[in-house]
Design a protein around this motif. Structure first.
Motif, short mmCIF file in Angstrom:
data_model
loop_
_atom_site.label_atom_id
_atom_site.label_comp_id
_atom_site.label_asym_id
_atom_site.label_seq_id
_atom_site.Cartn_x
_atom_site.Cartn_y
_atom_site.Cartn_z
N SER A 193 0.83 -1.20 0.00
CA SER A 193 0.00 0.00 0.00
C SER A 193 0.86 1.25 0.00
O SER A 193 0.56 2.23 -0.69
CB SER A 193 -0.92 -0.01 1.23
OG SER A 193 -1.72 1.16 1.25
N SER A 194 1.95 1.24 0.76
CA SER A 194 2.86 2.39 0.82
C SER A 194 3.50 2.64 -0.54
O SER A 194 3.64 3.79 -0.98
CB SER A 194 3.96 2.14 1.86
OG SER A 194 3.39 1.99 3.15
N ILE A 195 3.88 1.55 -1.21
CA ILE A 195 4.49 1.70 -2.55
C ILE A 195 3.48 2.30 -3.53
O ILE A 195 3.79 3.20 -4.30
CB ILE A 195 5.00 0.33 -3.07
CG1 ILE A 195 6.15 -0.17 -2.20
CG2 ILE A 195 5.45 0.45 -4.53
CD1 ILE A 195 6.55 -1.61 -2.47
N LEU A 196 2.23 1.81 -3.47
CA LEU A 196 1.18 2.30 -4.38
C LEU A 196 0.80 3.74 -4.08
O LEU A 196 0.43 4.50 -4.98
CB LEU A 196 -0.05 1.40 -4.30
CG LEU A 196 0.09 0.02 -4.93
CD1 LEU A 196 -1.11 -0.85 -4.58
CD2 LEU A 196 0.26 0.11 -6.44
N ASN A 197 0.88 4.15 -2.77
CA ASN A 197 0.56 5.53 -2.42
C ASN A 197 1.57 6.52 -2.97
O ASN A 197 1.26 7.69 -3.19
CB ASN A 197 0.49 5.68 -0.88
CG ASN A 197 -0.80 5.10 -0.32
OD1 ASN A 197 -1.79 4.99 -1.03
ND2 ASN A 197 -0.77 4.72 0.96
N GLN A 198 2.80 6.03 -3.18
CA GLN A 198 3.84 6.91 -3.72
C GLN A 198 3.61 7.22 -5.20
O GLN A 198 3.89 8.30 -5.68
CB GLN A 198 5.21 6.26 -3.55
CG GLN A 198 5.64 6.14 -2.10
CD GLN A 198 6.93 5.35 -1.96
OE1 GLN A 198 7.64 5.11 -2.93
NE2 GLN A 198 7.22 4.93 -0.73
N SER A 199 3.08 6.23 -5.93
CA SER A 199 2.89 6.43 -7.38
C SER A 199 2.00 5.32 -7.94
O SER A 199 2.04 4.18 -7.47
CB SER A 199 4.23 6.42 -8.10
OG SER A 199 4.06 6.44 -9.50
N PRO A 247 -6.46 -13.95 -11.21
CA PRO A 247 -6.76 -12.91 -12.20
C PRO A 247 -6.58 -11.51 -11.60
O PRO A 247 -6.74 -11.31 -10.40
CB PRO A 247 -8.23 -13.17 -12.53
CG PRO A 247 -8.79 -13.77 -11.28
CD PRO A 247 -7.67 -14.59 -10.67
N VAL A 248 -6.22 -10.57 -12.46
CA VAL A 248 -6.23 -9.15 -12.08
C VAL A 248 -7.48 -8.57 -12.71
O VAL A 248 -7.62 -8.54 -13.95
CB VAL A 248 -4.97 -8.42 -12.59
CG1 VAL A 248 -5.01 -6.95 -12.18
CG2 VAL A 248 -3.71 -9.09 -12.04
N LEU A 308 -3.97 -14.45 -0.38
CA LEU A 308 -3.14 -13.25 -0.25
C LEU A 308 -2.75 -12.70 -1.62
O LEU A 308 -2.71 -11.49 -1.85
CB LEU A 308 -1.91 -13.60 0.58
CG LEU A 308 -1.04 -12.43 1.07
CD1 LEU A 308 -1.88 -11.41 1.83
CD2 LEU A 308 0.09 -12.96 1.95
N LEU A 309 -2.46 -13.62 -2.53
CA LEU A 309 -2.10 -13.21 -3.89
C LEU A 309 -3.27 -12.50 -4.57
O LEU A 309 -3.08 -11.53 -5.32
CB LEU A 309 -1.69 -14.45 -4.70
CG LEU A 309 -0.70 -14.25 -5.86
CD1 LEU A 309 0.61 -13.67 -5.36
CD2 LEU A 309 -0.45 -15.58 -6.56
N GLU A 310 -4.51 -12.96 -4.29
CA GLU A 310 -5.70 -12.31 -4.85
C GLU A 310 -5.84 -10.88 -4.33
O GLU A 310 -6.20 -9.96 -5.07
CB GLU A 310 -6.95 -13.11 -4.48
CG GLU A 310 -7.13 -14.39 -5.28
CD GLU A 310 -8.44 -15.08 -4.94
OE1 GLU A 310 -9.40 -14.92 -5.73
OE2 GLU A 310 -8.50 -15.76 -3.91
N ILE A 311 -5.57 -10.68 -3.03
CA ILE A 311 -5.66 -9.34 -2.45
C ILE A 311 -4.66 -8.40 -3.11
O ILE A 311 -4.98 -7.27 -3.47
CB ILE A 311 -5.41 -9.40 -0.92
CG1 ILE A 311 -6.53 -10.21 -0.25
CG2 ILE A 311 -5.34 -8.00 -0.33
CD1 ILE A 311 -6.25 -10.52 1.22
N MET A 362 -5.13 -4.96 -5.38
CA MET A 362 -4.46 -3.69 -5.09
C MET A 362 -3.70 -3.17 -6.31
O MET A 362 -3.59 -1.97 -6.52
CB MET A 362 -3.49 -3.89 -3.91
CG MET A 362 -4.17 -4.23 -2.60
SD MET A 362 -2.99 -4.63 -1.29
CE MET A 362 -2.30 -2.99 -0.95
N LEU A 363 -3.19 -4.09 -7.10
CA LEU A 363 -2.41 -3.71 -8.29
C LEU A 363 -3.29 -3.34 -9.49
O LEU A 363 -2.80 -2.80 -10.47
CB LEU A 363 -1.50 -4.88 -8.72
CG LEU A 363 -0.17 -5.03 -7.99
CD1 LEU A 363 0.46 -6.36 -8.37
CD2 LEU A 363 0.76 -3.89 -8.36
N ALA A 364 -4.58 -3.65 -9.42
CA ALA A 364 -5.44 -3.57 -10.60
C ALA A 364 -5.42 -2.19 -11.27
O ALA A 364 -5.34 -2.08 -12.50
CB ALA A 364 -6.87 -3.95 -10.22
N ALA A 365 -5.50 -1.12 -10.47
CA ALA A 365 -5.54 0.22 -11.06
C ALA A 365 -4.27 0.53 -11.84
O ALA A 365 -4.32 1.05 -12.97
CB ALA A 365 -5.77 1.27 -9.97
N ALA A 366 -3.11 0.20 -11.24
CA ALA A 366 -1.83 0.44 -11.92
C ALA A 366 -1.70 -0.42 -13.17
O ALA A 366 -1.21 0.02 -14.21
CB ALA A 366 -0.67 0.17 -10.97
#
Length: 510
Positions: free
Chosen positions: A19-25, A124-125, A153-156, A160-164
Motif C-alpha cells: 500500500s505504501s508503494i502504491l501511495n507513492q505512485s 486474475p487481475v 493473499l495473492l488475490e488481495i 491492489m495492483l489492478a488500477a496500476a
C-alpha cells in the motif's frame, strides 16, 4: 494460536508495504518491481510474474517477472484459454497447481522446468468486472495445506495492483495503436514516393523513389546512372512531373543518335543564314525546354565542344545558337543519364571534370534488374496486362515454371529485355496461361524446356563446334577465308579444327 497471529502480522506488514508503494505512485514502472520483490521476500514465493491481456491481439504476455531473463519472459505468451494463465484470464478464477511436474496443463513456456516439487499459483487481475491480466508465483517444496492461504493473499495483492495494471495496459495498447498508425503512414509515404510510371517495390527501388522525391524539390542538375534498359528515362520523367516545373515542357534528347554538328543545332538552335540553306532562325531543344526540364540521354557521348556549351548552360544559364553573335538567358533544369563510368572518363581525359562535378551534384543509381529480383514477377504481370490490352487477349497468369525461369535468368538487357520477352509471349500464346515455351530459347533452361543436359562434355562441345563450322562453310560455299572471318578466327585455326573434327571440306565446295 501464536503461529496464526504471527502469520496475520506478516500478512498485514506485506499489505502495508504494498500500500505504501502504491501511495507513492500509480506509475507502473515505479511500483511493479518493488511490489513483486516484497511479495517474494515476505510470502516465500519465487518467479512472481505479472501478465497483461491485450484486447486487440487476444494475446496474454508477460509484462514483468522476477527471476526470469528477458529471453524467458518473451517466451511467456498465451492465447486466452491456453495453459494455466490463459485459463485464469478466460474464467476470471484463481488456480492452484500443487505440482507443475504432474499437471499436463502447465505448459512451461518460460522454460523454468516442470519440477514435481514446485507448486504454481495464478490469480486474475480484475478491474471493473473485466479481467485485465494475471498475477502468478511459484512455491518451491510447498506445504499443500498452506497453498490456499497464499492464493488468497495473492488475490488481495492482485486487486491492489489492478488500477496500476489497467493504466499500464492502456498505455501499451495506445502505444501499439500509435505504432500501427506510424507503420500505415510510412507505407502511405512509400506509396506517395513511388512514381506512377515506375513499377517496383524492392528495397533497391524504394531508395530510388526516396531520391526522386528529394531531388524533385530543387532545381539542381541530376545525373542518372544505370545499365541499358533499367528505366533511366522513366526516372527523369518522374523527377520532372513531381517538380514545380511539371506544367512546363519536358524535352528529351538522345546524345548518341546524332553527329556533333547536327546535335549542336538540335540542342542550341541556329540563326538565319548560319548554314547554307537555313533561311529562318530555329530555336533548339534548350530553348524549347525554357521553364521546364531538358533530359540528355547518354550525356557521355557529347563531344568536347558540346561539353563546353553544356557547362556554360549549367553554370551561367546561358546558351548561343549556331551562328549567333550574342548569348541568350534560359531557365532550364538539366537531367542527364549515362550507362558509362563518367569518373573513369574524366581520368582518361575524355570527359570534362568541371562538367562532371556540375552534373554529379545529385546522382541517382538505378539498379540492374538482376539486383532487384523481387520486382521481376511484378513487372512481368504489369507487361502481361499491358500487352493483353493492346492485342485483345485474356492471359490470366504466368505458370509456376515460367516464374521460376524468369527468376533464374540474369536479364542482361534489364527491364527492356523483360518487356520484349513478355510482349513476344503474349503474342504467340493461344492459351490463358504463359508457359516457358512461349519465350525465346535463350531464356529457357534445360528444366523448363524439358531438355536436361546429360552426356559427355567433350563430345557435346565437339558437336557444337562441328555445327557452327559447317554452318559457316555452307554460307561461304567452302571458302576458307570467308568462313574464318565470319567466325572471327584465322584460316589456319579453322583448318586445324576442320581436320580435328573430321569435317569433309569438299562437301561444301560442290
Amino acid at each position: 494460536m501464536e503461529q496464526i497471529q504471527q502469520s496475520k502480522i506478516q500478512e498485514l506488514e506485506l499489505l502495508y508495504k504494498i500500500s505504501s508503494i502504491l501511495n507513492q505512485s500509480l506509475d507502473f514502472e515505479n511500483v511493479a518491481h518493488p511490489i513483486l520483490e516484497v511479495l517474494e521476500s515476505t510470502m516465500g514465493v519465487q518467479h512472481a510474474t505479472l501478465t497483461l491481456y491485450n484486447r486487440h491481439t487476444g494475446e496474454i504476455s508477460i509484462e514483468i517477472a522476477e527471476g526470469l531473463s528477458s529471453r524467458q519472459a518473451r517466451k511467456g505468451r498465451y492465447k486466452v484459454g491456453e495453459g494455466i494463465t490463459g485459463r485464469v484470464v478466460e474464467t476470471g478464477k484463481p488456480v492452484i497447481i500443487p505440482s507443475v511436474g504432474k499437471d499436463p496443463n502447465f505448459l512451461d513456456r518460460t522454460g523454468r522446468g516442470k519440477d514435481e516439487n514446485r507448486a504454481f499459483l495464478c490469480v486474475p487481475v480484475i478491474m471493473e468486472h473485466e479481467v485485465i491480466g494475471a498475477l502468478s508465483a511459484d512455491v518451491q517444496d510447498p506445504i499443500e495445506s498452506q497453498l490456499p492461504e497464499k492464493l488468497r493473499l495473492l488475490e488481495i495483492i492482485a486487486q491492489m495492483l489492478a488500477a496500476a495494471v489497467k493504466l499500464r495496459r492502456q498505455a501499451r495498447e495506445e502505444n501499439e495503436i500509435l505504432k500501427a498508425e506510424n507503420e500505415r503512414l510510412t507505407m502511405e509515404l512509400k506509396d506517395r514516393f513511388q512514381p506512377d510510371n515506375i513499377i517496383g517495390r524492392s528495397s533497391e527501388m524504394q531508395r530510388v523513389y526516396a531520391q526522386i522525391d528529394q531531388v524533385s524539390k530543387n532545381p539542381l542538375p541530376v545525373l542518372i546512372v544505370g545499365e541499358v534498359g533499367t528505366g533511366k528515362g522513366l526516372v527523369a520523367e518522374a523527377i520532372h512531373y513531381r517538380s514545380d516545373r511539371n506544367t512546363h515542357p519536358y524535352i528529351r534528347v538522345h546524345c548518341a543518335s546524332m553527329p556533333e554538328s547536327v546535335l549542336d543545332r538540335e540542342l542550341f538552335g541556329s540563326e538565319r543564314g548560319a548554314l547554307v540553306g537555313v533561311l529562318t532562325e530555329t530555336p533548339g531543344r534548350v530553348e524549347q525546354a525554357d521553364g521546364g526540364t531538358l533530359f540528355l540521354d547518354e550525356v557521355a557521348e557529347l563531344s568536347p565542344n558540346l561539353q563546353v556549351k553544356l557547362l556554360r548552360l549549367l553554370q551561367d544559364g546561358e546558351m548561343e545558337r549556331v551562328g549567333a553573335r550574342f548569348s541568350k538567358k534560359v531557365n532550364v533544369r538539366v537531367i542527364a543519364a549515362t550507362t558509362k563510368n563518367l569518373q573513369q572518363m574524366v581520368a582518361d581525359g575524355t570527359f570534362r571534370s568541371d562538367l562532371y562535378y556540375q552534373l554529379h551534384i545529385s546522382p541517382i543509381y538505378v539498379p540492374a534488374l538482376h539486383n532487384r529480383k523481387t520486382d521481376i514477377v511484378l513487372l512481368a504481370d504489369h507487361f502481361v496486362e499491358h500487352y493483353c490490352r493492346i492485342v485483345g487477349k485474356n492471359v490470366r497468369r504466368l505458370a509456376r515454371t515460367t516464374i521460376n525461369m524468369l527468376m533464374s535468368y540474369p536479364w542482361p538487357g534489364n527491364v527492356r529485355e523483360l518487356e520484349n520477352a513478355i510482349e513476344r509471349a503474349v503474342l504467340v500464346t493461344d492459351e490463358d496461361v504463359i508457359y516457358p515455351h512461349h519465350f525465346p530459347t535463350t531464356l529457357q533452361t534445360a528444366e523448363t524446356s524439358g531438355t536436361q543436359v546429360s552426356g559427355n562434355l567433350k563430345l557435346m562441345v565437339e558437336a557444337y563446334e562441328r555445327d557452327i563450322i559447317c554452318d559457316a562453310l555452307k554460307s561461304s560455299k567452302g571458302k576458307m577465308a570467308a568462313a574464318a572471318r565470319s567466325l572471327s578466327t584465322t584460316p589456319r585455326i579453322l583448318t586445324y579444327k576442320i581436320k580435328q573434327l573430321g569435317i569433309d571440306l569438299a562437301a561444301f565446295t560442290r
